[in-house]
Design a protein around this motif. Structure first.
Motif, PDB file in Angstrom:
ATOM      1  N   ILE A 164      53.424  64.626  73.141  1.00  0.00           N
ATOM      2  CA  ILE A 164      54.025  65.789  73.815  1.00  0.00           C
ATOM      3  C   ILE A 164      55.052  66.429  72.883  1.00  0.00           C
ATOM      4  N   VAL A 165      55.135  67.747  72.927  1.00  0.00           N
ATOM      5  CA  VAL A 165      56.075  68.489  72.084  1.00  0.00           C
ATOM      6  C   VAL A 165      56.852  69.467  72.961  1.00  0.00           C
ATOM      7  N   ILE A 177      60.307  69.602  69.078  1.00  0.00           N
ATOM      8  CA  ILE A 177      60.956  68.324  69.380  1.00  0.00           C
ATOM      9  C   ILE A 177      59.903  67.386  69.965  1.00  0.00           C
ATOM     10  N   PRO A 178      59.558  66.317  69.267  1.00  0.00           N
ATOM     11  CA  PRO A 178      58.530  65.395  69.772  1.00  0.00           C
ATOM     12  C   PRO A 178      59.045  64.595  70.966  1.00  0.00           C
ATOM     13  N   PHE A 179      58.149  64.287  71.889  1.00  0.00           N
ATOM     14  CA  PHE A 179      58.488  63.494  73.068  1.00  0.00           C
ATOM     15  C   PHE A 179      57.343  62.518  73.331  1.00  0.00           C
ATOM     16  N   GLY A 199      64.397  78.390  78.467  1.00  0.00           N
ATOM     17  CA  GLY A 199      63.454  78.892  77.474  1.00  0.00           C
ATOM     18  C   GLY A 199      62.597  77.824  76.835  1.00  0.00           C
ATOM     19  N   ASP A 200      62.887  76.544  77.089  1.00  0.00           N
ATOM     20  CA  ASP A 200      62.087  75.467  76.506  1.00  0.00           C
ATOM     21  C   ASP A 200      60.641  75.504  77.049  1.00  0.00           C
ATOM     22  N   ILE A 201      59.710  75.094  76.194  1.00  0.00           N
ATOM     23  CA  ILE A 201      58.300  75.010  76.572  1.00  0.00           C
ATOM     24  C   ILE A 201      57.813  73.596  76.298  1.00  0.00           C
ATOM     25  N   VAL A 202      57.314  72.937  77.337  1.00  0.00           N
ATOM     26  CA  VAL A 202      56.784  71.577  77.195  1.00  0.00           C
ATOM     27  C   VAL A 202      55.262  71.686  77.021  1.00  0.00           C
ATOM     28  N   VAL A 203      54.776  71.201  75.897  1.00  0.00           N
ATOM     29  CA  VAL A 203      53.334  71.283  75.586  1.00  0.00           C
ATOM     30  C   VAL A 203      52.753  69.868  75.633  1.00  0.00           C
ATOM     31  N   VAL A 204      51.785  69.676  76.530  1.00  0.00           N
ATOM     32  CA  VAL A 204      51.118  68.382  76.666  1.00  0.00           C
ATOM     33  C   VAL A 204      49.692  68.535  76.123  1.00  0.00           C
TER      34      VAL A 204
END
Length: 205
Positions: A164-165, A177-179, A199-204
């Protein structure tokens, strides 16, 4: 019930269970100086900073004409009598109060001004990719990555949970930011479940 639906429901239940066990304490945005890009990712930012679409309650003591609720425009400014346009986005309520007090000094020496964020509307984050309900979410308080993943309904069966980023706006660029969900859940990354910022975007993937 088919297997993909079962897998999605199981993923959501597991995610909510993790939130109950491992949810960190959440700050309530105490007033402090600093910018969004300077905060530690291990916890909540030190202060809430005003953004477009927020509604502010401006009060000037013994001056009803100046006291009013004002929306923050898309350009980040508010409009007030005498002062016209004043930049508000990016400031804390305390910082804006100090600016208004200085600007009003020309018309009202020793003016007593208060600024309250009456309605938070600028705190939006997005979740994309392999989640049950991708979309944009309007938040009202500091929210962690696990919180937002739960809001998005948990993972699909195809989600790459270790890759996830989070894309964070940083000026004209996007900071990656890696998650790693698996490490956060197992306790191998105790500080990994950080608070998101507007404004953050979580990309799975």
């Amino acid at each position: 019930m088919n297997h993909p639906v079962v897998s999605s429901l199981v993923g959501c239940v597991l995610l909510v269970s993790v939130l109950i066990v491992a949810h960190p304490a959440r700050a309530q945005a105490p007033a402090a100086n600093g910018s969004r890009s300077d905060v530690s990712r291990s916890g909540a930012p030190d202060a809430y900073r005003i953004g477009p679409e927020d509604v502010l309650q401006i009060a000037v003591w013994k001056n009803e004409a100046m006291s009013r609720a004002v929306p923050v425009r898309p350009d980040g400014k508010i409009s007030l009598p005498l002062l016209n346009d004043v930049q508000a986005a990016g400031l804390t309520a305390l910082e804006l109060r100090e600016i208004l007090t200085k600007k009003l000094a020309e018309y009202m020496p020793s003016a007593e001004v208060s600024v309250i964020v009456a309605d938070v509307r600028s705190f939006k984050v997005s979740v994309m990719g392999e989640v049950a309900r991708p979309g944009r979410f309007e938040l009202k308080s500091w929210t962690t990555v696990l919180d937002v993943l739960a809001l998005a309904g948990g993972f699909t069966q195809f989600a790459a949970r270790s890759r996830i980023v989070i894309l964070h706006p940083d000026g004209a660029t996007m900071k990656r930011i890696p998650f790693n969900y698996n490490k956060v859940v197992s306790g191998d990354a105790p500080d990994g479940n950080f608070s998101l910022q507007p404004g953050d975007i979580v990309v799975v993937p």
